[in-house]
Motif scaffolding. Structure first.
Motif, PDB file in Angstrom:
ATOM      1  N   SER A   1      10.548  12.148  -3.709  1.00 20.18           N
ATOM      2  CA  SER A   1      11.771  12.623  -4.360  1.00 20.18           C
ATOM      3  C   SER A   1      11.934  11.859  -5.668  1.00 20.18           C
ATOM      4  CB  SER A   1      12.970  12.363  -3.438  1.00 20.18           C
ATOM      5  OG  SER A   1      14.163  12.372  -4.212  1.00 20.18           O
TER       6      SER A   1
ATOM      7  N   ILE B   1      18.641  10.657  -3.679  1.00 21.32           N
ATOM      8  CA  ILE B   1      17.431  10.218  -2.957  1.00 21.32           C
ATOM      9  C   ILE B   1      17.712   9.862  -1.500  1.00 21.32           C
ATOM     10  CG2 ILE B   1      16.151   9.379  -4.986  1.00 21.32           C
ATOM     11  CD1 ILE B   1      17.009   6.517  -3.944  1.00 21.32           C
TER      12      ILE B   1
ATOM     13  N   ASP C   1      17.653  12.975   0.299  1.00 22.76           N
ATOM     14  CA  ASP C   1      16.291  13.525   0.263  1.00 22.76           C
ATOM     15  C   ASP C   1      15.397  12.851   1.303  1.00 22.76           C
ATOM     16  OD1 ASP C   1      17.084  15.122  -1.821  1.00 22.76           O
ATOM     17  OD2 ASP C   1      16.292  13.813  -3.396  1.00 22.76           O
TER      18      ASP C   1
ATOM     19  N   GLY D   1       8.790  10.241   3.544  1.00 23.44           N
ATOM     20  CA  GLY D   1       9.564  10.321   2.309  1.00 23.44           C
ATOM     21  C   GLY D   1       9.359   9.124   1.389  1.00 23.44           C
TER      22      GLY D   1
ATOM     23  N   ALA E   1      10.645   7.747  -2.812  1.00 25.15           N
ATOM     24  CA  ALA E   1      11.663   8.071  -3.815  1.00 25.15           C
ATOM     25  C   ALA E   1      11.500   7.217  -5.066  1.00 25.15           C
ATOM     26  CB  ALA E   1      13.057   7.850  -3.227  1.00 25.15           C
TER      27      ALA E   1
ATOM     28  N   LYS F   1       9.847  16.660  -4.941  1.00 27.06           N
ATOM     29  CA  LYS F   1      11.141  17.307  -5.124  1.00 27.06           C
ATOM     30  C   LYS F   1      11.807  16.593  -6.299  1.00 27.06           C
ATOM     31  CE  LYS F   1      15.611  16.630  -4.882  1.00 27.06           C
ATOM     32  NZ  LYS F   1      16.673  17.158  -4.067  1.00 27.06           N
TER      33      LYS F   1
ATOM     34  N   GLY G   1      15.293  16.074  -8.409  1.00 26.77           N
ATOM     35  CA  GLY G   1      16.734  16.319  -8.365  1.00 26.77           C
ATOM     36  C   GLY G   1      17.381  15.941  -9.687  1.00 26.77           C
TER      37      GLY G   1
ATOM     38  N   ASP H   1      15.301  20.986  -8.037  1.00 22.75           N
ATOM     39  CA  ASP H   1      16.712  21.347  -7.833  1.00 22.75           C
ATOM     40  C   ASP H   1      17.412  20.968  -9.143  1.00 22.75           C
ATOM     41  OD1 ASP H   1      19.191  21.945  -6.793  1.00 22.75           O
ATOM     42  OD2 ASP H   1      19.389  20.063  -5.673  1.00 22.75           O
TER      43      ASP H   1
ATOM     44  N   CYS I   1      20.648  19.053  -2.403  1.00 26.65           N
ATOM     45  CA  CYS I   1      19.597  18.014  -2.418  1.00 26.65           C
ATOM     46  C   CYS I   1      18.748  18.133  -1.162  1.00 26.65           C
ATOM     47  CB  CYS I   1      20.220  16.609  -2.432  1.00 26.65           C
ATOM     48  SG  CYS I   1      21.376  16.325  -3.763  1.00 26.65           S
ATOM     49  N   SER I   2      19.441  18.234  -0.029  1.00 27.99           N
ATOM     50  CA  SER I   2      18.762  18.216   1.267  1.00 27.99           C
ATOM     51  C   SER I   2      17.895  19.458   1.449  1.00 27.99           C
ATOM     52  CB  SER I   2      19.799  18.128   2.390  1.00 27.99           C
ATOM     53  OG  SER I   2      20.593  16.974   2.205  1.00 27.99           O
TER      54      SER I   2
ATOM     55  N   SER J   1      16.461  21.385  -0.862  1.00 27.34           N
ATOM     56  CA  SER J   1      15.251  21.405  -1.692  1.00 27.34           C
ATOM     57  C   SER J   1      14.194  20.441  -1.144  1.00 27.34           C
ATOM     58  CB  SER J   1      15.590  21.084  -3.150  1.00 27.34           C
ATOM     59  OG  SER J   1      16.358  19.895  -3.223  1.00 27.34           O
ATOM     60  N   SER J   2      14.622  19.293  -0.626  1.00 25.96           N
ATOM     61  CA  SER J   2      13.659  18.343  -0.041  1.00 25.96           C
ATOM     62  C   SER J   2      13.046  18.912   1.226  1.00 25.96           C
ATOM     63  CB  SER J   2      14.358  17.026   0.318  1.00 25.96           C
ATOM     64  OG  SER J   2      14.897  16.456  -0.838  1.00 25.96           O
TER      65      SER J   2
END
Ligand SMILES: Nc1ncnc2c1ncn2[C@@H]1O[C@H](COP(=O)(O)OP(=O)(O)OP(=O)(O)O)[C@@H](O)[C@H]1O
Ligand SMILES: Cc1ncc(COP(=O)(O)O)c(N)n1
Length: 508
Positions: free
Chosen positions: A8, A20, A23, A34, A36, A77, A79, A105, A213-214, A216-217
Motif C-alpha cells: 500500500s 495504510i 489497507d 501487507g 506499506a 494499492k 491511496g 484509489d 481504502c479497504s 481497493s486493498s
C-alpha cells in the motif's frame, strides 16, 4: 498457494480506520502479506482531519526503493497522494518497477469532508491513472477525473465511468456509496465499455470510515491471488459488506467509526478458536487425560500383569475381549479409510485396519488356541459403539475417537516392557514375558506416532466447534480404554458393571 505480497502506498490514519492502517488490515483479511510506504502523515480521527504532514518526496522514494529492491511485489494499492510531487514520485516508481497489479484509489476528500488532495494535484493525477489496472473513484472523485458534475443516478455514473475508462485506458470501479437511495451498487467498467454491475442493499451504519481504502486493498489482494477482475471485485465486496455490517460492534471514536476488518475471520474462529499447533494439541490432549491414564496405571489388571500375579483366567478373558474389540475396531479403521479426504490418510487407516485384524487373528489363534471367545462384554460393546457412533460425525471426530486405542495402549505397553510399571515385567521368567515383549513393537509405535500426528493436525486446522467435538470423542475413548482394562480387574467390590462381572473372570 504462494502468499502474495501487497504494497500500500498511502497516507496514515492514527486511529487505524483509513489509509495504510486500514489497507494492511484489508490485505491481511483477504489473504495477502501487507506492506506499506507512507505518503503523508495525517493527524486525523473519526471526526475529521486536523493536520497533514507530507514528508520530503526523497524519503518516499527511499521507502519505495527499500521495498522494491528487496521484496517481490505482487500488487500495489495506491491511496492518498496529497501533492503533485508525491504523484510524480509514485508514478516514476511505478513506471520503473511495473508491478503486476496496480489499483489506484484516487483519494481526494475524506468522508469527513476534509481535502486530502490539493486542488493543484488534481491535474497531476491524470498522469498516474493510466499506470493503473483499476481505479476505484467514488462519485465526487469520478466527477473530478471526468471533469463533469457529480453523477446523481446509476446511468450517469456508468456513463462517466465509461468515459474515464476509455480516456485513460483503465478499468474503473465506480462506487455508488454516495448515490441516494436504499442500495449501494458499484460498477466495474472496462475501457472497451464492458460493465459488470454489483448490486447490494445499503447497510444501515454510521461507521463507514475507510470503506474506499479497504475495498481497493482487498481487490488488489484478490487479483494478486489469481482472481479475474469481476470475481476479485465480487469477493472483495462480499468481505467489505460483512465487515461493514459488523462495524457497529467496534467502539472506536465519536464520529464515523471504522470497519470491523476481521469480523468474518474472527467469527469463523481465527481468534477465540485458535487452538494452537498440532504439537500444542498433542500436549493439551495428553495432559487432559492425565487422570484417566493415572487411574488406568493403578488398575489391578495392569499392576498384576506387571508383577505377574494376574490369574491365567483373567488374562484369557482379557484376550478374548481384546480379540472381539479388535474385530470391530478394524471395521472402524476401515470406515475411517473411506472417510479420509486424502490418499495418505486413506492408506494409513487401511494399513491400521489390517494391523488390527492381524492382531485379532493372532490373539484368537495363538493365545486362546481357538477356544470359543464368547460374546462381547457390555464394556467392549460400549466402547465399540462409541467408535461407530463417532463415524456418524465428521471424519475428524471419528479419527479422534480412534486415537486413544493407539496412544494409551502403546504408552502402557512401552512402560510395561521397560519395567516402569514394576520391575518384575523385565524378568524373562515372568508368566506373561512373551506377551509383554510383544507390546514393544516398533511398527506399532510408529503407527501410533502417525495416528497422533494425523489427528492433532486435523484438530489444529479444525473450526473451534469441530475441535471441541474431536476432543470430546477422544476423551470418551480414553475413558473406555480405562474401562476396558478395568473390566477384567474386578476385585469383588463392584468396581465394574455387574454385567461385566457375570461373564468375565474376577481378579482378587
Ligand atoms: N452503507 C453502505 N452499505 C453498503 N455498502 C456501502 C455503504 N457505504 C459504502 N458502501 C460500499 O463501500 C465501498 C466504498 O464506497 P464509497 O462510495 O463509500 O467510497 P469512498 O467514498 O471512497 O469510501 P470512503 O468512505 O473510504 O471515502 C463501495 O463498494 C460501496 O458500495
Ligand atoms: C490517509 C487517509 N487516506 C484516505 C482516507 C479516506 O477515507 P475516508 O473517506 O473513509 O475518510 C483518509 N481519511 N485518510
Amino acid at each position: 498457494m504462494e502468499i502474495v505480497n501487497v504494497l500500500s502506498i498511502a497516507g496514515a490514519d492514527p486511529t487505524g480506520g483509513a489509509g495504510i492502517q486500514a489497507d494492511l488490515k484489508a490485505i491481511a483479511a483477504n489473504g495477502g502479506y501487507g506492506m506499506a510506504a507512507v505518503t503523508a502523515l495525517v493527524a486525523q480521527n473519526t471526526c475529521g482531519v486536523r493536520d497533514v504532514h507530507v514528508p520530503p518526496t526523497d524519503f518516499l522514494a527511499a521507502q519505495l526503493a527499500a521495498v522494491s529492491d528487496d521484496v517481490r511485489i505482487d500488487a500495489v494499492k495506491v491511496g492518498m497522494l496529497g501533492t503533485p510531487e508525491v504523484i510524480t514520485t509514485v508514478a516514476e516508481w511505478l513506471e520503473r518497477t511495473r508491478p503486476p497489479v496496480v489499483v489506484i484509489d484516487p483519494v481526494m476528500v475524506a468522508a469527513s469532508g476534509d481535502r486530502l488532495l490539493g486542488a493543484e494535484a488534481e491535474a497531476a493525477l491524470q498522469r498516474i491513472l493510466p499506470l493503473a489496472d483499476l481505479i476505484t473513484p467514488n462519485l465526487p472523485e469520478l466527477a473530478v477525473i471526468a471533469g463533469a458534475p457529480v453523477a446523481e443516478t446509476w446511468d450517469a455514473m456508468l456513463e462517466q465511468a465509461g468515459a474515464v475508462a476509455a480516456q485513460h485506458g483503465v478499468r474503473v470501479l465506480a462506487k455508488g456509496g454516495h448515490l441516494a437511495g436504499p442500495s449501494s451498487p458499484d460498477a466495474l467498467v472496462d475501457p472497451s465499455g464492458g460493465v459488470v454491475a454489483f448490486a447490494g442493499a445499503r447497510i444501515a451504519t454510521g461507521n463507514s470510515h475507510g470503506t474506499g481504502c479497504s475495498l481497493s486493498s482487498a481487490v488488489a489482494t484478490r487479483i494478486a491471488r489469481g482472481a479475474d477482475w469481476a470475481t476479485g471485485v465480487g469477493a472483495a465486496r462480499a468481505w467489505l459488506r460483512e465487515s461493514l455490517q459488523a462495524s457497529d460492534a467496534l467502539d472506536v471514536g465519536q464520529g464515523s467509526g471504522p470497519l470491523h476488518h476481521f469480523a468474518g475471520l474472527w467469527s469463523r474462529g481465527a481468534v477465540d478458536g485458535a487452538g494452537g499447533t498440532a504439537s500444542d494439541i498433542r500436549a493439551e490432549w495428553w495432559d487432559g487425560i492425565a487422570e484417566v491414564r493415572a487411574a488406568t496405571d493403578a488398575l489391578p489388571f495392569i499392576t498384576r500383569l506387571a508383577d505377574g500375579s494376574l490369574p491365567r483366567e483373567a488374562f484369557l478373558a482379557y484376550v478374548a475381549q481384546d480379540s472381539l474389540y479388535l474385530g470391530e475396531y478394524a471395521r472402524v479403521l476401515a470406515r475411517l479409510s473411506t472417510l479420509a479426504p486424502d490418499p495418505a490418510a486413506q492408506r494409513f487407516w487401511l494399513h491400521a485396519a489390517q494391523g488390527a485384524l492381524i492382531g485379532e487373528l493372532e490373539l484368537h489363534r495363538d493365545r486362546l488356541d481357538g477356544a470359543p471367545i464368547g460374546a462381547p462384554s457390555p464394556t467392549t460393546t460400549g466402547y465399540t459403539n462409541h467408535l461407530v457412533a463417532s463415524c456418524s460425525d465428521e471424519y475428524a471426530v471419528a479419527a479422534a475417537a480412534a486415537l486413544p486405542c493407539f496412544w494409551m495402549y502403546s504408552d502402557i505397553g512401552t512402560r510395561l516392557f521397560r519395567g516402569e510399571l514394576g520391575e518384575r515385567a523385565c524378568d524373562p521368567e515372568h508368566p506373561y514375558a512373551e506377551w509383554i515383549a510383544a507390546y514393544d513393537d516398533a511398527a506399532f509405535a510408529a503407527d501410533t506416532e502417525s495416528a497422533i500426528a494425523l489427528v492433532t493436525e486435523l484438530a489444529a486446522a479444525a473450526r473451534p466447534d469441530l475441535r471441541e467435538r474431536m476432543w470430546g470423542a477422544f476423551r470418551i475413548s480414553a475413558e473406555w480404554e480405562h474401562d476396558f482394562f478395568r473390566q477384567t480387574a474386578v476385585d469383588g467390590a463392584g468396581s465394574a458393571r455387574s454385567a461385566d462381572r457375570e461373564h468375565l473372570v474376577p481378579v482378587s
